[in-house]
Write a protein that holds these residues in place. Structure first.
Motif, PDB file in Angstrom:
ATOM      1  N   ALA A  78       0.706  -1.193  -0.014  1.00 15.90           N
ATOM      2  CA  ALA A  78      -0.101  -0.170   0.038  1.00 15.90           C
ATOM      3  C   ALA A  78       0.902   1.348  -0.027  1.00 15.90           C
ATOM      4  O   ALA A  78       0.677   2.282  -0.758  1.00 15.90           O
ATOM      5  N   ILE A  79       2.128   1.149   0.869  1.00 15.22           N
ATOM      6  CA  ILE A  79       2.765   2.427   0.644  1.00 15.22           C
ATOM      7  C   ILE A  79       3.372   2.564  -0.710  1.00 15.22           C
ATOM      8  O   ILE A  79       3.604   3.763  -1.075  1.00 15.22           O
ATOM      9  N   MET A  80       3.750   1.515  -1.272  1.00 17.55           N
ATOM     10  CA  MET A  80       4.443   1.563  -2.563  1.00 17.55           C
ATOM     11  C   MET A  80       3.332   2.264  -3.803  1.00 17.55           C
ATOM     12  O   MET A  80       3.819   3.117  -4.413  1.00 17.55           O
ATOM     13  N   VAL A  81       1.859   1.569  -3.424  1.00 17.00           N
ATOM     14  CA  VAL A  81       1.026   1.848  -4.712  1.00 17.00           C
ATOM     15  C   VAL A  81       0.737   3.562  -4.373  1.00 17.00           C
ATOM     16  O   VAL A  81       0.723   4.313  -5.272  1.00 17.00           O
ATOM     17  N   LEU A  82       0.310   3.942  -3.101  1.00 12.42           N
ATOM     18  CA  LEU A  82       0.054   5.214  -2.894  1.00 12.42           C
ATOM     19  C   LEU A  82       1.312   6.285  -2.986  1.00 12.42           C
ATOM     20  O   LEU A  82       0.810   7.239  -3.464  1.00 12.42           O
ATOM     21  N   GLY A  83       2.593   5.870  -2.670  1.00 12.82           N
ATOM     22  CA  GLY A  83       3.492   6.667  -2.896  1.00 12.82           C
ATOM     23  C   GLY A  83       3.786   6.961  -4.321  1.00 12.82           C
ATOM     24  O   GLY A  83       4.440   7.974  -4.848  1.00 12.82           O
ATOM     25  N   SER A  84       3.397   6.130  -5.250  1.00 12.73           N
ATOM     26  CA  SER A  84       3.462   6.265  -6.589  1.00 12.73           C
ATOM     27  C   SER A  84       2.730   7.501  -7.524  1.00 12.73           C
ATOM     28  O   SER A  84       3.004   8.016  -8.279  1.00 12.73           O
TER      29      SER A  84
ATOM     30  N   LYS B 291       2.235  10.102  -5.281  1.00 12.25           N
ATOM     31  CA  LYS B 291       2.579  11.468  -4.426  1.00 12.25           C
ATOM     32  C   LYS B 291       3.822  12.196  -5.128  1.00 12.25           C
ATOM     33  O   LYS B 291       4.361  11.799  -6.045  1.00 12.25           O
ATOM     34  N   ASP B 292       3.872  13.381  -4.391  1.00  8.70           N
ATOM     35  CA  ASP B 292       5.142  14.437  -4.809  1.00  8.70           C
ATOM     36  C   ASP B 292       6.148  13.590  -4.088  1.00  8.70           C
ATOM     37  O   ASP B 292       6.348  12.918  -3.583  1.00  8.70           O
TER      38      ASP B 292
ATOM     39  N   SER C  32      -2.171  14.060  -1.058  1.00 10.74           N
ATOM     40  CA  SER C  32      -2.928  15.437  -1.169  1.00 10.74           C
ATOM     41  C   SER C  32      -3.329  15.790  -2.393  1.00 10.74           C
ATOM     42  O   SER C  32      -4.652  16.108  -2.614  1.00 10.74           O
ATOM     43  N   VAL C  33      -2.520  15.667  -3.541  1.00 14.07           N
ATOM     44  CA  VAL C  33      -2.770  15.829  -4.960  1.00 14.07           C
ATOM     45  C   VAL C  33      -2.100  14.387  -5.732  1.00 14.07           C
ATOM     46  O   VAL C  33      -1.239  14.170  -5.286  1.00 14.07           O
ATOM     47  N   TRP C  34      -3.025  13.861  -6.288  1.00 12.31           N
ATOM     48  CA  TRP C  34      -2.675  12.804  -7.049  1.00 12.31           C
ATOM     49  C   TRP C  34      -1.709  13.037  -8.422  1.00 12.31           C
ATOM     50  O   TRP C  34      -2.754  13.770  -9.143  1.00 12.31           O
ATOM     51  N   HIS C  35      -0.746  12.573  -8.254  1.00  6.92           N
ATOM     52  CA  HIS C  35       0.122  13.067  -9.445  1.00  6.92           C
ATOM     53  C   HIS C  35       0.291  11.668 -10.489  1.00  6.92           C
ATOM     54  O   HIS C  35       1.354  10.772 -10.363  1.00  6.92           O
ATOM     55  N   PHE C  36      -0.765  11.639 -11.375  1.00  6.96           N
ATOM     56  CA  PHE C  36      -0.688  10.417 -12.228  1.00  6.96           C
ATOM     57  C   PHE C  36       0.385  10.562 -13.235  1.00  6.96           C
ATOM     58  O   PHE C  36       0.903   9.681 -14.073  1.00  6.96           O
ATOM     59  N   GLU C  37       1.008  11.800 -13.479  1.00  8.17           N
ATOM     60  CA  GLU C  37       2.017  12.049 -14.621  1.00  8.17           C
ATOM     61  C   GLU C  37       3.247  11.375 -13.982  1.00  8.17           C
ATOM     62  O   GLU C  37       4.491  11.147 -14.578  1.00  8.17           O
TER      63      GLU C  37
END
Length: 279
Positions: A33-39, A41-42, A55-60
């Motif tokens: 979960a940390i890996m997936v959520l961290g991907s 994040k900023d 806080s903001v989803w960075h799909f880029e």
């Protein structure tokens, strides 16, 4: 009173065991979960390694990894090596297992002993590299595929042999009476019955090959032929301070394995129950 106390103790034991399994699963699920959520994040949030939502989803982040991590070519390399290794390993090991399961003589027992030694004998890197160099297949897809096949052959033979022994010999005899030779008997009669164990072998060999880091590192000196795990290693060396990009790279590397396992999980269960009924 005694049956009630026994039922209560049994129920409490089951609850404690379930809680223990749930607690143990957290050690596996939390890092994922940390890996997936961290991907998503900023850089700053990903470095905290927390389970909080971005806080903001960075799909880029995935676009950056795909462009700068050479994921496209690595995906092609991994697909070529893994699919070829799986196909060659399962076909050759199933053929060998058919002979070992049906022929009970001194030669077949010795061959089976050699395969069993492969389960415990480690790979000798220097002699293997020397052999591939003399065969002029070092630093090639073919050479790496042959190494992977040899490493996974022993387990696959053990898997197939045990399953084929549960198939009645009367099917072989009926095929022979219909004019089939050994090869036609195997592919027309035996091989279709191996679907559950074939899917199990596909998943196991797929995971072993796709996740392997050492074999491509030693046998592929050309970085353009590197599979996904080596690109993760290379990408981490360049962006080790950007955990969000590293996590995105790891997710893209692990995603094919997860999909293969989820799609084949049903067949693994079916294979286990079918073997139990036949046995």
């Amino acid at each position: 009173m005694k049956p009630m106390n026994y039922t209560l103790r049994k129920r409490l034991t089951q609850i404690c065991f379930q809680l223990l399994l749930l607690f143990g699963s957290l050690f596996i699920l939390a890092p994922l979960a940390i890996m997936v959520l961290g991907s998503f994040k900023d850089v700053k949030e990903a470095a905290e390694l927390s389970l909080s939502l971005p806080s903001v989803w960075h799909f880029e982040n995935y676009q950056v990894v795909f462009e700068k991590g050479e994921i496209g070519q690595a995906m092609i390399n991994s697909t070529i090596i893994t699919v070829s290794s799986v196909v060659v390993t399962l076909i050759s090991s199933s053929l060998a297992s058919f002979y070992l399961a049906r022929c009970n003589n001194a030669f077949s027992r010795r061959i089976m002993s050699v395969f069993m030694m492969g389960l415990i004998a480690p790979i000798s890197l220097i002699p293997t590299i020397t052999l591939l160099q003399k065969l002029h297949i070092n630093n090639t897809y073919f050479g790496v595929i042959m190494v992977f096949c040899s490493l996974n052959m022993a387990f696959s033979v053990l898997l197939f042999t045990g399953f084929i022994k549960t198939i009645p010999r009367q099917l072989d005899e009926a095929a022979v009476m219909d004019g089939c030779g050994p090869i036609r008997t195997f592919f027309l009669v035996i091989f279709p019955l191996l679907l559950p164990v074939i899917v199990t072998g596909i998943i196991v060999v797929f995971m072993n090959v796709w996740n392997n880091f050492m074999i491509p590192l030693y046998f592929l000196s050309d970085s353009s032929k590197w599979p996904m795990p080596l690109t993760v290693y290379n990408f981490f060396g360049k962006y080790q301070s950007s955990w969000n990009l590293v996590f995105a790279d790891l997710v893209m590397t692990a995603l094919p394995i997860l999909l293969v396992y989820l799609l084949g999980q049903k067949y693994i269960i079916d294979g286990m129950t079918t073997g139990a009924v036949k046995g």
